[in-house]
Design a protein around this motif. Sequence first.
Motif, PDB file in Angstrom:
ATOM      1  N   HIS A 138       0.841  -1.200   0.000  1.00  0.00           N
ATOM      2  CA  HIS A 138       0.000   0.000   0.000  1.00  0.00           C
ATOM      3  C   HIS A 138       0.876   1.250   0.000  1.00  0.00           C
ATOM      4  N   GLY A 139       0.550   2.203  -0.879  1.00  0.00           N
ATOM      5  CA  GLY A 139       1.385   3.381  -1.046  1.00  0.00           C
ATOM      6  C   GLY A 139       0.646   4.673  -0.790  1.00  0.00           C
ATOM      7  N   GLN A 140       1.348   5.761  -1.040  1.00  0.00           N
ATOM      8  CA  GLN A 140       0.822   7.104  -0.830  1.00  0.00           C
ATOM      9  C   GLN A 140      -0.350   7.376  -1.768  1.00  0.00           C
ATOM     10  N   PHE A 141      -1.260   8.257  -1.341  1.00  0.00           N
ATOM     11  CA  PHE A 141      -2.415   8.660  -2.141  1.00  0.00           C
ATOM     12  C   PHE A 141      -3.286   7.459  -2.522  1.00  0.00           C
ATOM     13  N   ASP A 142      -3.461   6.555  -1.551  1.00  0.00           N
ATOM     14  CA  ASP A 142      -4.360   5.402  -1.690  1.00  0.00           C
ATOM     15  C   ASP A 142      -3.928   4.431  -2.776  1.00  0.00           C
ATOM     16  N   ALA A 143      -2.641   4.394  -3.108  1.00  0.00           N
ATOM     17  CA  ALA A 143      -2.147   3.378  -4.046  1.00  0.00           C
ATOM     18  C   ALA A 143      -2.292   2.013  -3.376  1.00  0.00           C
ATOM     19  N   LYS A 144      -3.059   1.130  -3.996  1.00  0.00           N
ATOM     20  CA  LYS A 144      -3.368  -0.148  -3.357  1.00  0.00           C
ATOM     21  C   LYS A 144      -2.237  -1.153  -3.559  1.00  0.00           C
ATOM     22  N   SER A 145      -2.155  -2.117  -2.654  1.00  0.00           N
ATOM     23  CA  SER A 145      -1.197  -3.205  -2.818  1.00  0.00           C
ATOM     24  C   SER A 145      -1.680  -4.138  -3.921  1.00  0.00           C
ATOM     25  N   TYR A 146      -0.748  -4.767  -4.611  1.00  0.00           N
ATOM     26  CA  TYR A 146      -1.135  -5.707  -5.654  1.00  0.00           C
ATOM     27  C   TYR A 146       0.037  -6.622  -5.991  1.00  0.00           C
ATOM     28  N   PRO A 147      -0.251  -7.830  -6.477  1.00  0.00           N
ATOM     29  CA  PRO A 147       0.799  -8.771  -6.868  1.00  0.00           C
ATOM     30  C   PRO A 147       1.293  -8.488  -8.277  1.00  0.00           C
ATOM     31  N   SER A 148       2.530  -8.860  -8.550  1.00  0.00           N
ATOM     32  CA  SER A 148       3.112  -8.632  -9.859  1.00  0.00           C
ATOM     33  C   SER A 148       4.201  -9.676 -10.100  1.00  0.00           C
ATOM     34  N   PHE A 149       5.001  -9.436 -11.134  1.00  0.00           N
ATOM     35  CA  PHE A 149       6.147 -10.284 -11.436  1.00  0.00           C
ATOM     36  C   PHE A 149       7.268  -9.403 -11.959  1.00  0.00           C
ATOM     37  N   GLN A 150       8.487  -9.921 -11.945  1.00  0.00           N
ATOM     38  CA  GLN A 150       9.619  -9.200 -12.525  1.00  0.00           C
ATOM     39  C   GLN A 150      10.656 -10.192 -13.030  1.00  0.00           C
ATOM     40  N   VAL A 151      11.170  -9.920 -14.206  1.00  0.00           N
ATOM     41  CA  VAL A 151      12.302 -10.662 -14.772  1.00  0.00           C
ATOM     42  C   VAL A 151      13.477  -9.703 -14.872  1.00  0.00           C
ATOM     43  N   THR A 152      14.614 -10.093 -14.311  1.00  0.00           N
ATOM     44  CA  THR A 152      15.801  -9.240 -14.283  1.00  0.00           C
ATOM     45  C   THR A 152      16.994  -9.989 -14.853  1.00  0.00           C
ATOM     46  N   GLY A 153      17.740  -9.324 -15.698  1.00  0.00           N
ATOM     47  CA  GLY A 153      18.998  -9.853 -16.199  1.00  0.00           C
ATOM     48  C   GLY A 153      20.123  -8.869 -15.917  1.00  0.00           C
ATOM     49  N   VAL A 154      21.281  -9.375 -15.504  1.00  0.00           N
ATOM     50  CA  VAL A 154      22.441  -8.547 -15.181  1.00  0.00           C
ATOM     51  C   VAL A 154      23.660  -9.143 -15.873  1.00  0.00           C
ATOM     52  N   TRP A 155      24.523  -8.281 -16.418  1.00  0.00           N
ATOM     53  CA  TRP A 155      25.719  -8.790 -17.085  1.00  0.00           C
ATOM     54  C   TRP A 155      26.889  -7.844 -16.873  1.00  0.00           C
ATOM     55  N   SER A 156      28.095  -8.374 -17.029  1.00  0.00           N
ATOM     56  CA  SER A 156      29.313  -7.563 -17.000  1.00  0.00           C
ATOM     57  C   SER A 156      30.405  -8.314 -17.740  1.00  0.00           C
ATOM     58  N   THR A 157      31.120  -7.634 -18.610  1.00  0.00           N
ATOM     59  CA  THR A 157      32.256  -8.242 -19.292  1.00  0.00           C
ATOM     60  C   THR A 157      33.361  -7.212 -19.465  1.00  0.00           C
ATOM     61  N   THR A 158      34.583  -7.597 -19.137  1.00  0.00           N
ATOM     62  CA  THR A 158      35.758  -6.733 -19.286  1.00  0.00           C
ATOM     63  C   THR A 158      36.644  -7.305 -20.380  1.00  0.00           C
ATOM     64  N   PHE A 159      37.084  -6.430 -21.293  1.00  0.00           N
ATOM     65  CA  PHE A 159      37.800  -6.903 -22.481  1.00  0.00           C
ATOM     66  C   PHE A 159      38.829  -5.861 -22.894  1.00  0.00           C
ATOM     67  N   ALA A 160      39.451  -6.060 -24.050  1.00  0.00           N
ATOM     68  CA  ALA A 160      40.483  -5.146 -24.564  1.00  0.00           C
ATOM     69  C   ALA A 160      41.600  -4.970 -23.546  1.00  0.00           C
ATOM     70  N   ASN A 161      42.163  -6.118 -23.110  1.00  0.00           N
ATOM     71  CA  ASN A 161      43.242  -6.096 -22.110  1.00  0.00           C
ATOM     72  C   ASN A 161      42.832  -5.345 -20.843  1.00  0.00           C
ATOM     73  N   LYS A 162      41.583  -5.570 -20.423  1.00  0.00           N
ATOM     74  CA  LYS A 162      41.010  -5.003 -19.204  1.00  0.00           C
ATOM     75  C   LYS A 162      40.778  -3.498 -19.274  1.00  0.00           C
TER      76      LYS A 162
END
Length: 242
Positions: A138-162
Amino acid sequence: MTALSAVFAISAVAQDLQLHYDFGRNIYSDELPERQKLTLTLEHFSVDGLGSWYYFVDLDFLKDGVKGAYTEISREFNVGKKGFAAHLEYDGGLTSTKSSNVGARFQHAALIGPAWNGHSADYSSTYSLQVMYKQYFHGQFDAKSYPSFQVTGVWSTTFANKALTFAGFFDFWRGEKANGHGKLIFASEPQLWYNFNSIRGLEKFPLSIGTEVELYNNFYDAADGSDKSFYVNPTIGLKWRF
């Protein structure tokens, strides 16, 4: 909003401080007139015998002070030896307007779900994929609680001789409009950094210079009343690792 975790690290603890100058307010002067000029981000990642901790805090600045703050805090528990983990997360923060000191709280949320993490043999490349149940409270200004979903992807790659690091994340989740109707939201913030410690003689100098491109769809409501929903906000930034 910035959420760039180093999913794995050669050391047990990794931290960095980033300062970004944001061009979005200049590009979208009518649609996003309240957008910050500077964002300061503190990131922390640490591992232990059970899994890992990660958090970041974003502080957004206008010329007269802090406009708002946002944080994400997550804990992962390793499951087996194949890179799988149980992911727990909290998201929340607050903001204010340019013309007033009156603040507003973001509708905060808790997330839980499986994660799949991996890395190259030398840890120069890492990745994580998380599929989570998301509960808005439940949030400000009567924002109601509700269920949801989330898909998250994270990546990191170091190259060119670091010398270069390409890192970022994407989030895809279900939100709700003011009328209660659902909407699908996409956010991604790829970053490209030049690492000064790749230069001979500067191996212990942990400063990087680079850019972040913030990509958002259905995340912002345009202040001018238009139906624009997709934004590209580039930044120029500095990162200090410690």
